[in-house]
Design a protein around this motif. Structure first.
Motif, short mmCIF file in Angstrom:
data_model
loop_
_atom_site.label_atom_id
_atom_site.label_comp_id
_atom_site.label_asym_id
_atom_site.label_seq_id
_atom_site.Cartn_x
_atom_site.Cartn_y
_atom_site.Cartn_z
N LEU A 53 93.62 13.16 41.93
CA LEU A 53 94.67 12.27 41.80
C LEU A 53 94.13 10.97 42.54
O LEU A 53 94.60 9.68 42.13
N ASP A 54 93.25 11.11 43.23
CA ASP A 54 92.68 9.76 43.99
C ASP A 54 91.94 8.99 43.03
O ASP A 54 91.94 7.76 42.83
N ILE A 55 90.98 9.47 41.88
CA ILE A 55 90.27 9.07 41.02
C ILE A 55 91.42 8.28 39.90
O ILE A 55 91.09 7.26 39.36
N GLY A 56 92.42 8.87 39.70
CA GLY A 56 93.48 8.40 38.69
C GLY A 56 93.83 7.34 39.29
O GLY A 56 94.25 6.27 38.55
N LYS A 57 94.35 7.24 40.51
CA LYS A 57 94.77 5.82 41.21
C LYS A 57 93.91 4.65 41.17
O LYS A 57 94.21 3.56 40.85
N LEU A 58 92.48 5.25 41.42
CA LEU A 58 91.52 4.14 41.25
C LEU A 58 91.44 3.54 40.32
O LEU A 58 91.22 2.26 40.09
N GLU A 59 91.17 4.20 39.15
CA GLU A 59 90.80 3.94 37.70
C GLU A 59 92.11 3.32 36.88
O GLU A 59 92.04 2.88 35.81
N GLY A 60 93.26 3.69 37.48
CA GLY A 60 94.57 3.34 36.90
C GLY A 60 94.96 4.14 35.49
O GLY A 60 95.30 3.75 34.59
N VAL A 61 94.41 5.50 35.86
CA VAL A 61 94.86 6.60 34.71
C VAL A 61 95.59 7.64 35.51
O VAL A 61 95.59 7.57 36.59
N SER A 62 96.18 8.55 34.60
CA SER A 62 97.00 9.53 35.22
C SER A 62 95.87 10.69 35.66
O SER A 62 94.72 10.96 35.08
N GLY A 63 96.13 11.16 36.99
CA GLY A 63 95.21 12.11 37.58
C GLY A 63 95.66 13.52 37.33
O GLY A 63 95.27 14.43 37.94
N ALA A 64 96.55 13.56 36.54
CA ALA A 64 97.22 14.88 36.18
C ALA A 64 96.01 15.84 35.62
O ALA A 64 95.52 15.52 34.64
N ARG A 65 96.36 17.06 35.79
CA ARG A 65 95.35 18.29 35.19
C ARG A 65 96.23 19.55 35.50
O ARG A 65 96.98 19.81 36.34
N PRO A 66 95.82 20.36 34.43
CA PRO A 66 96.66 21.77 34.53
C PRO A 66 96.59 22.51 36.00
O PRO A 66 95.36 22.16 36.71
N PHE A 67 97.42 23.00 36.38
CA PHE A 67 97.48 24.04 37.50
C PHE A 67 97.44 22.99 38.75
O PHE A 67 97.22 23.58 39.97
N CYS A 68 97.91 21.79 38.51
CA CYS A 68 98.09 20.83 39.76
C CYS A 68 99.15 20.43 40.03
O CYS A 68 99.91 19.86 39.16
N ALA A 69 99.81 20.13 41.40
CA ALA A 69 101.08 19.70 41.70
C ALA A 69 101.00 18.12 41.69
O ALA A 69 99.82 17.85 42.06
N PRO A 70 102.16 17.71 41.54
CA PRO A 70 102.30 16.24 41.48
C PRO A 70 101.74 15.39 43.02
O PRO A 70 101.11 14.36 42.97
N ASP A 71 101.63 16.49 43.97
CA ASP A 71 101.22 15.86 45.26
C ASP A 71 99.87 16.10 45.52
O ASP A 71 99.06 15.72 46.55
N GLY A 72 98.95 16.54 44.45
CA GLY A 72 97.65 16.90 44.39
C GLY A 72 97.10 18.27 45.08
O GLY A 72 95.89 18.47 45.54
N THR A 73 98.06 19.16 45.37
CA THR A 73 97.66 20.34 46.09
C THR A 73 97.88 21.51 44.59
O THR A 73 98.17 21.21 43.56
N GLY A 74 97.28 22.65 44.80
CA GLY A 74 96.93 23.31 43.80
C GLY A 74 98.53 24.26 43.70
O GLY A 74 99.29 24.39 44.61
#
Length: 289
Positions: A128-149
């Motif tokens: 999530l943090d890298i997605g914000k830094l690079e301007g891309v989606s940080g979403a990945r499977p089995f991850c909640a929108p707030d960055g927790t598992g």
């Protein structure tokens, strides 16, 4: 005069000790030191140190962080992969996190010393943090929108079978990432409660993230040693637009630098290509002088 056999045996043993001490304790180390001084090998023998303007800035074999005093990424530099060695890339504390694929449940506690994140939540937060830094989606499977598992503790009437009686979002004390699961309202977790010990079945929820996340795996996982100096070409390419913007370069110029500092597979078939972050950042600085 013939010496007693026990004395002869001790003399032979003493001779062997002296010979092996000279050969292995003196001659062999000196030969290795001499080989290490040969042109082309001397820098490697001394730690593969990189010198810029008569200053040693690091070793090409050990990664380092490019962050400010608060630990935030410095935008004009390529970022290394995470490190579990001490506070990050500490050669005196080289280690891995010792967390594996089954580490999906956080330890939640009011006492910060007792609380800890699972590997899954660490990966989700980093992505999530890298997605914000690079301007891309940080979403990945089995991850909640707030960055927790995204993991649910599912209770059933028969233990592992039977109707669902209760569902808990085991990694979230706030609003759960799901309202309901199979018709049962999802509860937030409580601190200092081990839901698995209480009989809940840990159920990761994949979500709707793409199968191939925009943030590559090496950007969110630490190496086994915690000292890996390289990142994948995919992670370098992800950072290229930010570097071009911060440095006033064209995207093509940045990609050319990445290509110039990418090492291929060992012997052409072992391992994966890698980009040395320190050498790449030095090249960026020297190109701007």
């Amino acid at each position: 005069m013939r010496l007693p056999s026990w004395i002869s045996q001790h003399v032979a043993a003493l001779r062997a000790v002296i010979v092996f001490t000279i050969v292995l304790g003196l001659a062999y180390p000196l030969v290795m030191v001499a080989v290490g001084k040969l042109p082309g090998l001397d820098s490697r023998a001394n730690g593969s140190m990189i010198t810029v303007a008569d200053n040693k800035v690091g070793s090409k074999l050990i990664g380092q962080l490019f962050t400010d005093k608060d630990g935030n990424p410095i935008p004009k530099y390529f970022q290394s992969r995470p490190s579990a060695a001490g506070d990050g890339y500490d050669p005196t504390s080289t280690s891995a996190s010792n967390l594996g694929p089954e580490s999906i449940v956080d330890t939640l506690s009011k006492n910060p010393d007792d609380a800890s994140q699972s590997l899954l939540t660490q990966v989700c937060t980093r992505s999530l943090d890298i997605g914000k830094l690079e301007g891309v989606s940080g979403a990945r499977p089995f991850c909640a929108p707030d960055g927790t598992g995204a993991v649910l503790g599912v209770f059933r009437s028969g233990g592992f079978t039977g109707p669902i009686t209760r569902v808990v979002a085991v990694n979230e004390t706030g609003t759960p990432f799901l309202d309901t699961y199979q018709g049962v309202k999802v509860e937030p977790a409580q601190n200092d409660v081990d839901y698995q010990a209480e009989g809940a079945v840990m159920t990761p929820i994949r979500g709707d993230a793409p199968a191939k996340p925009a943030v590559p795996a090496d950007a969110v996982t630490a190496s086994g040693s915690g000292l890996d100096p390289d990142i994948s070409p995919q992670y370098a390419d992800l950072q290229a637009p930010r570097i071009a913007r911060e440095r006033g370069l064209t995207l093509d110029q940045v990609h050319q630098l990445i290509k110039a500092h990418t090492d291929g597979r060992t012997l052409g078939f072992m391992g994966e290509p890698g980009v040395n972050v320190l050498e790449l950042n030095i090249a960026l600085d020297q190109g701007q002088k």
